[in-house]
Every structure is written in structure tokens, then in C-alpha cells.
Design a protein around this motif. Sequence first.
Motif, short mmCIF file in Angstrom:
data_model
loop_
_atom_site.label_atom_id
_atom_site.label_comp_id
_atom_site.label_asym_id
_atom_site.label_seq_id
_atom_site.Cartn_x
_atom_site.Cartn_y
_atom_site.Cartn_z
N SER A 1 0.99 -1.16 0.53
CA SER A 1 0.36 0.12 0.09
C SER A 1 1.02 0.85 -0.48
O SER A 1 2.15 1.23 0.86
CB SER A 1 -0.87 -0.01 0.98
N GLY A 2 0.66 2.68 -1.05
CA GLY A 2 1.71 3.83 -1.31
C GLY A 2 0.62 4.92 -1.70
O GLY A 2 -0.34 4.56 -1.71
N GLY A 3 1.10 5.69 -1.98
CA GLY A 3 1.02 6.84 -2.37
C GLY A 3 1.57 7.69 -2.54
O GLY A 3 2.61 8.26 -1.51
N GLN A 4 1.35 9.21 -3.09
CA GLN A 4 1.99 10.33 -2.37
C GLN A 4 1.38 10.77 -0.97
O GLN A 4 -0.08 10.62 -1.40
CB GLN A 4 1.90 11.30 -3.87
N ARG A 5 2.11 11.95 -0.78
CA ARG A 5 1.88 12.10 0.56
C ARG A 5 1.30 13.84 0.42
O ARG A 5 1.83 14.31 -0.72
CB ARG A 5 2.69 12.15 1.41
N ILE A 6 0.34 14.32 1.26
CA ILE A 6 0.05 15.69 1.15
C ILE A 6 1.37 16.24 1.85
O ILE A 6 2.07 15.55 2.94
CB ILE A 6 -0.68 16.06 2.08
N HIS A 7 2.26 17.92 1.42
CA HIS A 7 3.33 17.94 2.32
C HIS A 7 2.85 19.30 2.05
O HIS A 7 4.55 19.92 2.94
CB HIS A 7 4.10 17.72 0.52
N ARG A 8 2.22 20.00 2.34
CA ARG A 8 1.62 21.23 2.95
C ARG A 8 0.96 21.12 4.30
O ARG A 8 0.01 20.76 4.51
CB ARG A 8 0.94 22.01 1.94
N TYR A 9 1.55 22.18 4.99
CA TYR A 9 1.16 22.31 6.32
C TYR A 9 -1.11 22.39 6.97
O TYR A 9 -1.40 21.60 6.82
CB TYR A 9 1.77 23.12 7.56
N GLU A 10 -0.97 22.93 5.30
CA GLU A 10 -2.27 23.19 5.96
C GLU A 10 -3.00 22.77 5.40
O GLU A 10 -4.54 22.15 6.03
CB GLU A 10 -2.73 25.06 5.37
N GLU A 11 -3.38 22.00 4.57
CA GLU A 11 -3.78 21.29 3.82
C GLU A 11 -3.88 19.56 4.43
O GLU A 11 -4.35 18.93 4.13
CB GLU A 11 -3.28 20.91 2.36
N LEU A 12 -2.81 19.25 5.19
CA LEU A 12 -2.66 18.49 6.62
C LEU A 12 -3.91 18.55 7.48
O LEU A 12 -4.05 18.15 7.59
CB LEU A 12 -1.31 17.73 6.49
N LEU A 13 -3.59 20.13 7.95
CA LEU A 13 -4.32 20.32 9.12
C LEU A 13 -6.40 19.55 8.48
O LEU A 13 -6.61 19.15 9.37
CB LEU A 13 -4.75 21.91 9.45
N GLU A 14 -6.21 20.35 7.57
CA GLU A 14 -7.86 19.82 6.45
C GLU A 14 -7.91 18.81 6.31
O GLU A 14 -9.14 18.49 7.09
CB GLU A 14 -7.35 20.71 5.39
N SER A 15 -6.92 17.98 6.43
CA SER A 15 -7.64 16.60 5.96
C SER A 15 -7.46 16.12 7.01
O SER A 15 -8.16 14.82 6.60
CB SER A 15 -6.35 16.01 5.13
N LEU A 16 -6.89 16.62 8.70
CA LEU A 16 -7.31 15.53 9.67
C LEU A 16 -8.73 16.09 9.84
O LEU A 16 -9.01 15.10 10.27
CB LEU A 16 -5.56 16.13 10.47
N LYS A 17 -8.77 16.60 9.88
CA LYS A 17 -10.67 17.15 10.31
C LYS A 17 -11.22 16.87 9.14
O LYS A 17 -12.70 16.51 10.04
CB LYS A 17 -10.62 19.26 10.40
#
Length: 422
Positions: free
Chosen positions: A348-364
Motif C-alpha cells: 500500500s502506498g502513494g504520494q503524501r500531502i506535503h503542505r501544512y495547511e492541507e494536512l490540517l484540513e485533511s485531518l479535520k
Amino acid sequence: MRTLVKDLPEKIGETVELMGFLHWRRDLGKVQFLLLRDRTGVVQVVTGGRRLPLPESSLRVVGRVVANEKAPGGLEVQAEELEVLSPALEPTPVEIPKEEWRANPETLLEYRYVTLRGEKARAPLRVQAALVRGFRRYLDRQGFTEVFTPKVVRAGAEGGSGLFGVDYFEHRAYLAQSPQLYKQILVGVYERVYEVAPVWRAEDHATSRHLNEYLSLDVEMGFIGSEEELLRLEEELLQEMLEEAYVSAGREMELLEAERPSLPRDIPRLTHQEARRLLREELGYPAGADLSEEAERLLGQYAKKRWGSDWLFITRYPRALRPFYTYPEPDGTTRGFDLLFRGLEITSGGQRIHRYEELLESLKAKGMDPEGFRGYLEVFKYGMPPHGGFAIGAERLTQKLLGLPNVRYARAFPRDRHRLEP
């Protein structure tokens, strides 16, 4: 000086010293036959007039090597000296020479401390060691750095589900279900990293393909353009892993009658949407959003029939089915992928989110509390590059490569829903 069984063909006519285990014995009175097993193989030893110990006793044998077409390997050792280094005190619970996969798996696993001595039982672990060696060698050559991340963690890489809790002084901690968050952080240090280490999943499964502790082969690389670079990397990586297995563990592969997999330079690909459509319209299977074990098996058969490939990438998974850190696309899909090998997910794999604000949005968006990932999130304030990676389940890869009926045979001392011993 000790001689190994594998070197005996070069010693015909010479007197040698062997050390190993009494694999099997047959007493005909004046003539006694026994099989001596060491880490490299089994040889017939002929002696007479001795009191032979129980099977699995450890022995030292001095004797002359002679050709014998009827003996295993076409030779035997005519013993001049036979010393019992350590006798077996009681018969083994399973007859090691007769150990087969068709035996009761619970019996084989319960007495794993001795059944592992069987040639067929130990062979998968030798093959797995070769696969891991090929994994390391290829990545080292590509400029990756091997890392070693914590296995006692504050939070899970996938949000807290499937975690084994442990008491860590006055805190509650967990066994790591993946090095994911740490290997991403270390991309900011080394750009390219990998790890070979156990991980734990508290999943209530009791099937032939699930373990609650397994060996994960993790890869993460920075400054990528898309997940396409990860797919290419894994294709080349698997080529070298398989080559190493067939070169250095060829005897074990032959012993287990392993069918060499077809591994094309370009592994066939289906998007998740294409795979579901194919399952429904061509294979008559009512595929749900998350592909079931049966769906994977059918897709594996399809890839073999259509492309002659034992491998199949499933790409562009929906965002709802992937972890919060997976790079999203505007159409609701992601740059996440799985690799099926003979109808079983091994990667299992993939490209990751690398920008801070986008990670915060994804978590929420996943209903997760960013505070639980504070230590992980901090690094994304400091210019993390586009990056991605994948993880290969070593036991599943070994299982399917060798055609083992149960993934537990691909781990020395497996841990599953009901097993904490030996």
C-alpha cells in the motif's frame, strides 16, 4: 575443521568432520543408516554397531565421503567416529522428516520451536531473508538511507484504529502500526529513507492471510513529481528482490517447488474505478467501495489471464478509503495505490500531502484531532518537499511467492488473534 553438507560433493574420497542434527535413523543391526542435517542440507551417514540417540540429537561425525547414486545427493559418509554432542531427551511432537503443510497448522505452530527445524519449515525464512537483502541492496544503491524509528508511539499513523495499547510509565502509548509519520519526517532530513522493522495491527482477524505482528518493508522518497515515480521504483525494486531470492535461496525455492512469478517491466494498472467496473460487468462480482479479499483474488486472476502478469497495481483510490496524509485529487480520488500479487494485496502506498495547511484540513475532514499529531505536523511548517512511499508486507510476499497455504508459515514465531507462544 568442520565441513558443511553443501561442500561434500567436492570432498569425495576425503575424510571430513560434520556437525548437525540427527534428522532420521534406521537400524538394521549390523548396518545403521542415519540422515545428518545441518544449515545447508542433509546427508546420509552409514555406521554400525552403535547405540543411536533419538532424532534431533546434535551430533559430530567423522567419516569418509563416498559416491552412492542411491543416497540423497548421490553420496554418503561412512562414519569412523560418531559423538553425541547433546541428546534429545524425548521424541519430537512432530516427526520432522514427515513435516508437511498438510499437517494440522495448530500443531505445527504450537511446537514451532522444534518444527522450524524441518527443511520445508525453515526454507520460507531463508527466502524471506534473501528478499530483504535484495530490498536493502537496491535501495542503498539508489541513495536511500536506512532508518530506525520508534515502535512505542503516542498515536497511530492511521488515526488510532487497530492499535495495541501499552502502559508507558504515567502515559498511555501504543505499539506502532506503521513507521509512516516518522519516515515522512526523515524525508526532510535524508530525502530518501527506508526501514525494515515489525509493525502491529490490532485487527480481529483469524485468516490464512492476516498477522497481528508482521515485518514491514517501508520506503519513502522526497522531491517526486507524482506517484508514478513510486510505481517505477517498486517495479525495479521487486525485480532485484526476486533475483536475490532465486540466486541465494535457489535451493529453498526448488525444495518448495515455487513457481517463478512473471514480473513485467511495466506492471499492469487499473484505477480503483476501473477495477470496480470490471468486477461488476465482466466478472459478475458485486464489488463494494473497499475491495474485498474475493475481489482482489478475482482481479489477480484477471491480470494473469489478460496480461500474463502475477502483479497488478490498483491506483487512484477514493479519498474516503485512504489515510489522511494521502495526496488528494480534485475529482475525489487520491494518488494512493495498492499492489496485488497473485490476488493478494502486498503493498500500500502513494504520494503524501506535503503542505501544512492541507494536512490540517485533511485531518479535520477525517474527524481527527490535529493535537494528537502535533509532533508530526510541526515539520511541515519548514518546507517539506513533495514526497511519497509505500510499504511491502514481507510475510505476504513470501507466502504468495512460495505458494504457502498460510501466512503464519512465513514468520518464525507468528503472532495472531489467538497466539502469544512460543
